[in-house]
Design a protein around this motif. Sequence first.
Motif, PDB file in Angstrom:
ATOM      1  N   THR A 417       0.838  -1.209   0.000  1.00 16.78           N
ATOM      2  CA  THR A 417       0.000   0.000   0.000  1.00 16.78           C
ATOM      3  C   THR A 417       0.865   1.248   0.000  1.00 16.78           C
ATOM      4  N   GLU A 418       1.919   1.233   0.797  1.00 17.41           N
ATOM      5  CA  GLU A 418       2.821   2.389   0.835  1.00 17.41           C
ATOM      6  C   GLU A 418       3.483   2.608  -0.523  1.00 17.41           C
ATOM      7  N   ALA A 419       3.910   1.529  -1.159  1.00 11.50           N
ATOM      8  CA  ALA A 419       4.540   1.659  -2.474  1.00 11.50           C
ATOM      9  C   ALA A 419       3.566   2.250  -3.482  1.00 11.50           C
ATOM     10  N   LEU A 420       2.329   1.783  -3.455  1.00 12.88           N
ATOM     11  CA  LEU A 420       1.312   2.308  -4.372  1.00 12.88           C
ATOM     12  C   LEU A 420       1.056   3.786  -4.105  1.00 12.88           C
ATOM     13  N   VAL A 421       0.873   4.127  -2.846  1.00 11.67           N
ATOM     14  CA  VAL A 421       0.530   5.505  -2.467  1.00 11.67           C
ATOM     15  C   VAL A 421       1.654   6.475  -2.839  1.00 11.67           C
ATOM     16  N   CYS A 422       2.900   6.015  -2.714  1.00 12.65           N
ATOM     17  CA  CYS A 422       4.030   6.910  -2.948  1.00 12.65           C
ATOM     18  C   CYS A 422       4.511   6.938  -4.400  1.00 12.65           C
ATOM     19  N   LYS A 423       4.305   5.847  -5.118  1.00  9.73           N
ATOM     20  CA  LYS A 423       4.917   5.761  -6.445  1.00  9.73           C
ATOM     21  C   LYS A 423       3.918   5.769  -7.611  1.00  9.73           C
ATOM     22  N   HIS A 424       2.604   5.586  -7.354  1.00 14.55           N
ATOM     23  CA  HIS A 424       1.635   5.707  -8.445  1.00 14.55           C
ATOM     24  C   HIS A 424       1.704   7.121  -9.022  1.00 14.55           C
ATOM     25  N   ALA A 425       1.635   7.222 -10.332  1.00 13.12           N
ATOM     26  CA  ALA A 425       1.632   8.505 -11.049  1.00 13.12           C
ATOM     27  C   ALA A 425       2.954   9.270 -10.935  1.00 13.12           C
ATOM     28  N   THR A 426       4.028   8.554 -10.569  1.00 15.53           N
ATOM     29  CA  THR A 426       5.353   9.174 -10.617  1.00 15.53           C
ATOM     30  C   THR A 426       6.006   8.810 -11.941  1.00 15.53           C
ATOM     31  N   SER A 427       7.107   9.500 -12.239  1.00 17.08           N
ATOM     32  CA  SER A 427       7.764   9.317 -13.534  1.00 17.08           C
ATOM     33  C   SER A 427       8.913   8.331 -13.414  1.00 17.08           C
ATOM     34  N   LEU A 428       8.978   7.415 -14.376  1.00 15.72           N
ATOM     35  CA  LEU A 428      10.099   6.486 -14.483  1.00 15.72           C
ATOM     36  C   LEU A 428      10.607   6.557 -15.920  1.00 15.72           C
ATOM     37  N   SER A 429      11.794   7.089 -16.087  1.00 15.87           N
ATOM     38  CA  SER A 429      12.390   7.262 -17.430  1.00 15.87           C
ATOM     39  C   SER A 429      11.431   7.964 -18.389  1.00 15.87           C
ATOM     40  N   GLY A 430      10.726   8.973 -17.859  1.00 17.37           N
ATOM     41  CA  GLY A 430       9.844   9.769 -18.701  1.00 17.37           C
ATOM     42  C   GLY A 430       8.430   9.245 -18.846  1.00 17.37           C
ATOM     43  N   SER A 431       8.134   8.045 -18.301  1.00 22.01           N
ATOM     44  CA  SER A 431       6.776   7.489 -18.361  1.00 22.01           C
ATOM     45  C   SER A 431       6.084   7.655 -17.008  1.00 22.01           C
ATOM     46  N   ILE A 432       4.829   8.104 -17.046  1.00 14.14           N
ATOM     47  CA  ILE A 432       4.041   8.213 -15.811  1.00 14.14           C
ATOM     48  C   ILE A 432       3.459   6.839 -15.520  1.00 14.14           C
ATOM     49  N   ILE A 433       3.952   6.179 -14.480  1.00 11.97           N
ATOM     50  CA  ILE A 433       3.560   4.792 -14.227  1.00 11.97           C
ATOM     51  C   ILE A 433       2.247   4.727 -13.446  1.00 11.97           C
ATOM     52  N   ARG A 434       1.560   3.639 -13.643  1.00 13.12           N
ATOM     53  CA  ARG A 434       0.259   3.417 -13.016  1.00 13.12           C
ATOM     54  C   ARG A 434       0.365   2.158 -12.157  1.00 13.12           C
ATOM     55  N   ILE A 435      -0.128   2.237 -10.924  1.00 16.19           N
ATOM     56  CA  ILE A 435      -0.023   1.102  -9.986  1.00 16.19           C
ATOM     57  C   ILE A 435      -1.403   0.776  -9.421  1.00 16.19           C
ATOM     58  N   SER A 436      -1.727  -0.502  -9.384  1.00 19.26           N
ATOM     59  CA  SER A 436      -2.972  -0.998  -8.787  1.00 19.26           C
ATOM     60  C   SER A 436      -2.644  -2.204  -7.918  1.00 19.26           C
ATOM     61  N   PHE A 437      -3.559  -2.580  -7.053  1.00 17.76           N
ATOM     62  CA  PHE A 437      -3.418  -3.840  -6.338  1.00 17.76           C
ATOM     63  C   PHE A 437      -3.769  -4.978  -7.278  1.00 17.76           C
ATOM     64  N   SER A 438      -3.069  -6.086  -7.167  1.00 21.62           N
ATOM     65  CA  SER A 438      -3.391  -7.280  -7.930  1.00 21.62           C
ATOM     66  C   SER A 438      -4.007  -8.323  -7.015  1.00 21.62           C
ATOM     67  N   GLN A 439      -5.007  -9.044  -7.528  1.00 18.49           N
ATOM     68  CA  GLN A 439      -5.645 -10.097  -6.741  1.00 18.49           C
ATOM     69  C   GLN A 439      -4.960 -11.450  -6.899  1.00 18.49           C
ATOM     70  N   LEU A 440      -3.878 -11.486  -7.679  1.00 23.83           N
ATOM     71  CA  LEU A 440      -3.118 -12.722  -7.808  1.00 23.83           C
ATOM     72  C   LEU A 440      -2.422 -13.043  -6.490  1.00 23.83           C
ATOM     73  N   GLN A 441      -2.392 -14.326  -6.149  1.00 28.84           N
ATOM     74  CA  GLN A 441      -1.776 -14.742  -4.888  1.00 28.84           C
ATOM     75  C   GLN A 441      -0.277 -14.935  -5.027  1.00 28.84           C
ATOM     76  N   THR A 442       0.145 -15.432  -6.185  1.00 27.87           N
ATOM     77  CA  THR A 442       1.574 -15.671  -6.412  1.00 27.87           C
ATOM     78  C   THR A 442       1.929 -15.251  -7.827  1.00 27.87           C
ATOM     79  N   ILE A 443       3.226 -15.062  -8.031  1.00 27.70           N
ATOM     80  CA  ILE A 443       3.723 -14.717  -9.379  1.00 27.70           C
ATOM     81  C   ILE A 443       4.182 -15.986 -10.066  1.00 27.70           C
TER      82      ILE A 443
END
Length: 443
Positions: A417-443
């Motif tokens: 949650t902290e990562a989402l709150v702090c890094k959603h809509a920030t810039s990474l190499s010129g791209s505005i990144i979008r972050i959401s929670f995923s309902q997947l349990q494992t990768i």
Amino acid sequence: MTEPSKVIHVRNVGHEISENDLLQLFQPFGVITKLVMLRAKNQALLQMQDIPSAVNALQFYANVQPSIRGRNVYVQFSSHQELTTMDQNSQGRGDEPNRILLVTIHHMLYPITVEVLSQVFSPHGFVEKIVTFQKSAGFQALIQYQSRQSAVTARSSLQGRNIYDGCCQLDIQFSNLDELQVNYNNERSRDFTNPSLPTEQKGGPSQTGYGDAGSMYVQASGARAVALPQMANAAAITAAFGGGLPPGISGTNDRCTILVSNLNPDRIDEDKLFNLFSIYGNIVRIKLLRNKPDHALIQMGDGFQAEFAVHFLKGAMLFGKHLEVNFSKHANITQGADTHEYMNSNLNRFNRNAAKNYRYCCSPTKMIHLSTLPQDVTEQEIVNLLEEHGTIVNSKLFEMNGKKQALVQFETEEQATEALVCKHATSLSGSIIRISFSQLQTI
């Protein structure tokens, strides 16, 4: 389990279950390209546009028993990787190019008129004639282009697309007809080459020979339709949840403003609150209460979105605090020097793909999903960006529809949650990144 496939095998499909019922069950997960009903076996085969869409559907229904009209249905990957057969309508001949298209519209929540179809199909070439009609397969239309190439282009561009976000899906075949006969120019038929045709013959059907002319689709009053717009909220909700609502959501709340308390005043600000609450709806404005530094008011786009936020965020951990999230006694937040305005922000997530965004709403999880990433991004760059917010257990960089995306799993929901709150809509190499929670349990 069978090897993942974009084809899904559905069992226990009773005679009372229609093609439309199955489409509603799977449309929230992506575009459906083919559907074959195996009536003799009480089964169906359904092909998604890609394997990730099918995987998402089966992962969701592994935890939620899918049910249609009171009957449990059972889903698994098919042994087929591709469906090569399709039910052909008598007026369709499949893939042999022709300047006349036969269009079937699935999951039709809004009325479709000639004007709507003209707006959707005209960008691909000059449309000469349109006839709409109702058949057992559902609402259909025949669309005649001036050239065969225009019809080929339109079919290629529009097959599987939705006219409205989340509904009115286009299923397009080439017709076997050579010329459409249009007798009247009205909302059900139109000859664009002959504007002088009468609007209707009193007491008789406006069109015969193409469908069940006596059961024409009647336009619902008050529904305004334009090509490919943002859907009304209710239709998006219906599309996202197959006609129902998630457990605990009433859908009847009309209070738009939320009071959030027990915030960490040293680490919170309006933009961080926006990043978290915009997962559940569009944000109008946010106000931090200066006399109560751990309180804030958040005005959502409507009562349904506010109910989603209250339901999913009550008790969530953020910056070492359990959030208290309740409906406010204030109907809205008055604009002022101490309010932050977000109504016109292009970062609001529900301006596009509303049905898709509703479907992804959930309580905070340990897994976050990153999209709109730079094409040359590396997994290490993503880890470097997020590792200050907690222990990263796993990460995965992948490509879908030609675009880079990532999943990152943290040790706890609070860290994610902290990562989402702090890094959603920030810039990474010129791209505005979008972050959401995923309902997947494992990768």
